[in-house]
Design a protein around this motif. Sequence first.
Motif, PDB file in Angstrom:
ATOM      1  N   ILE A 120       0.930   4.652   1.688  1.00  0.00           N
ATOM      2  CA  ILE A 120       0.316   5.191   2.901  1.00  0.00           C
ATOM      3  C   ILE A 120       0.919   6.554   3.224  1.00  0.00           C
ATOM      4  CG2 ILE A 120      -0.089   4.815   5.371  1.00  0.00           C
ATOM      5  CD1 ILE A 120       0.270   1.798   4.805  1.00  0.00           C
TER       6      ILE A 120
ATOM      7  N   LEU B  56       0.832  -1.191   0.000  1.00  0.00           N
ATOM      8  CA  LEU B  56       0.000   0.000   0.000  1.00  0.00           C
ATOM      9  C   LEU B  56       0.872   1.249   0.000  1.00  0.00           C
ATOM     10  CD1 LEU B  56      -2.554  -0.976   2.813  1.00  0.00           C
ATOM     11  CD2 LEU B  56      -2.892  -1.184   0.345  1.00  0.00           C
TER      12      LEU B  56
ATOM     13  N   GLY C 251      -8.182   7.422  -1.864  1.00  0.00           N
ATOM     14  CA  GLY C 251      -8.097   6.156  -1.147  1.00  0.00           C
ATOM     15  C   GLY C 251      -8.848   6.224   0.169  1.00  0.00           C
TER      16      GLY C 251
ATOM     17  N   ARG D 268      -8.562  -3.221   4.346  1.00  0.00           N
ATOM     18  CA  ARG D 268      -9.226  -4.139   3.420  1.00  0.00           C
ATOM     19  C   ARG D 268     -10.738  -4.159   3.657  1.00  0.00           C
ATOM     20  NH1 ARG D 268      -6.570  -8.258   4.549  1.00  0.00           N
ATOM     21  NH2 ARG D 268      -8.042  -9.352   5.905  1.00  0.00           N
TER      22      ARG D 268
ATOM     23  N   ASP E 215      -3.230   5.000  -1.140  1.00  0.00           N
ATOM     24  CA  ASP E 215      -4.246   3.999  -0.819  1.00  0.00           C
ATOM     25  C   ASP E 215      -4.875   4.268   0.540  1.00  0.00           C
ATOM     26  OD1 ASP E 215      -3.825   2.097  -3.099  1.00  0.00           O
ATOM     27  OD2 ASP E 215      -1.810   2.028  -2.216  1.00  0.00           O
TER      28      ASP E 215
ATOM     29  N   ARG F 227     -12.345  -0.983   2.427  1.00  0.00           N
ATOM     30  CA  ARG F 227     -12.474  -1.008   0.967  1.00  0.00           C
ATOM     31  C   ARG F 227     -13.592  -1.933   0.503  1.00  0.00           C
ATOM     32  NH1 ARG F 227      -6.429  -2.341  -1.257  1.00  0.00           N
ATOM     33  NH2 ARG F 227      -5.624  -0.220  -1.562  1.00  0.00           N
TER      34      ARG F 227
ATOM     35  N   ARG G 200      -3.925   0.843  -9.125  1.00  0.00           N
ATOM     36  CA  ARG G 200      -2.781   1.196  -8.305  1.00  0.00           C
ATOM     37  C   ARG G 200      -1.753   2.019  -9.059  1.00  0.00           C
ATOM     38  NH1 ARG G 200      -2.004  -0.417  -4.013  1.00  0.00           N
ATOM     39  NH2 ARG G 200       0.262  -0.546  -4.117  1.00  0.00           N
TER      40      ARG G 200
ATOM     41  N   PRO H 169      -9.729  -3.961  -4.226  1.00  0.00           N
ATOM     42  CA  PRO H 169      -8.597  -3.072  -4.478  1.00  0.00           C
ATOM     43  C   PRO H 169      -8.928  -2.084  -5.582  1.00  0.00           C
ATOM     44  CG  PRO H 169      -8.195  -5.214  -5.468  1.00  0.00           C
ATOM     45  CD  PRO H 169      -9.474  -5.338  -4.685  1.00  0.00           C
TER      46      PRO H 169
ATOM     47  N   GLU I   9      -3.662  -3.390   8.011  1.00  0.00           N
ATOM     48  CA  GLU I   9      -3.965  -3.932   6.683  1.00  0.00           C
ATOM     49  C   GLU I   9      -5.387  -4.488   6.632  1.00  0.00           C
ATOM     50  OE1 GLU I   9       0.630  -5.573   6.044  1.00  0.00           O
ATOM     51  OE2 GLU I   9      -1.067  -6.975   6.096  1.00  0.00           O
TER      52      GLU I   9
ATOM     53  N   HIS J  12       5.121  -2.024   2.712  1.00  0.00           N
ATOM     54  CA  HIS J  12       4.324  -0.868   2.331  1.00  0.00           C
ATOM     55  C   HIS J  12       5.201   0.382   2.208  1.00  0.00           C
ATOM     56  CE1 HIS J  12       0.902  -3.406   3.033  1.00  0.00           C
ATOM     57  NE2 HIS J  12       1.220  -3.572   4.311  1.00  0.00           N
TER      58      HIS J  12
END
Length: 369
Positions: A7, A5, A109, A353, A85, A356, A363, A360, A349, A38
């Motif tokens: 971040i 990700l 995101g 997830r 993200d 979301r 990206r 996903p 994480e 990440h």
Amino acid sequence: MSEPLNIVILGLSITSSWGNGHATTYRALVHGLSTRGHNVLFLERDQPWYAKNRDLPNPPYGTTYLYNDLDELKDRFTDEVAQADLVIVGSYVPDGVEVGRWVVDTARGVTAFYDIDTPVTLAKLVHGDYEYLHPDLIPRYELYLSFTGGPLLSWLKRSYRAQRVEPLYCSVDPDLHSSDFGPIEYDLGYMGTYSEDRQPAVQELLLKPARQWEKGRFAVAGPQYPESIAWPPNVHRIDHLPPAAHRRFYTSQRFTLNVTRHEMIRAGYSPSVRLFEAAACGTPVISDYWQGLNSFFKIGEEILVAERAEDVLRYLHELSETERTRIGERARARVLAAHTSIHRAIELENHVRRARGGCPRPRIIHSYG
């Protein structure tokens, strides 16, 4: 491991632990996230009191940038916030309301508020103090991450229409905390920045035992203590210890004291980063009591609870060396099994997830720096 990700974290500080518990929390989290693959960009407001006390000016994990004001933040980092993200805004970030509004308007995101001071934050909201968070912002964040767990999270969701509230407790970096004991210098020590609401407990659970046991060796480490405090002669004062020195301080004690702020005691389920640090070093902890403590450590087996000076002195005088060592070992095992930086990274994480919906988005891979 989940997919990498991008971040962005806007937090109070990662470069200076002076007078705050945020820096060590962010350092552990960012280290854990980076270890998991990440890309993490940490943005910190350049403040003079932290500039004078930077004990980690260039964190070796993730990428850290300092900014001077809100205008510079927007000018330099709008693209990074838009494309990340996950964007996290922390409690006590300067201009936090304006920063938060910019983030939720800009980010494509997942957006999150990370409250490392949840009971204090909610008390401020009740009194109309919107220093870094406004009630209207809470439902606009997709995640409300809280260092406090328990019933308070349901109340937060119900009262402030938070979309998703998840606990994200403090953690420790196992690379920095171990039980390689050096010589014992103190019978009991305490580390913490001065707080008016904590001081009565420090007085009862450390200073009073020190006065009653003149041959005992005690220590208090932390900044901002008033000069008016009368320290017993057998209490060693240390103004500030950078995180790199925490392990040495904890392992130099037979026992260490954990004292909790009043708002955290009322809320319960608020383990401090110092509590996890000391336990990770294998140092037996004597703590005040709060609801939920037994869900982190088994009272009497992994942690000791004291209400009065007499309780502390009983532990110091009557607990055998064998049992003292076992309590520390059990607490260390508990922390390493559930409260390391890697555990928190994995939990984050999973929170992302779920926010979301398991889907996903397209990206753009960044390597900040």
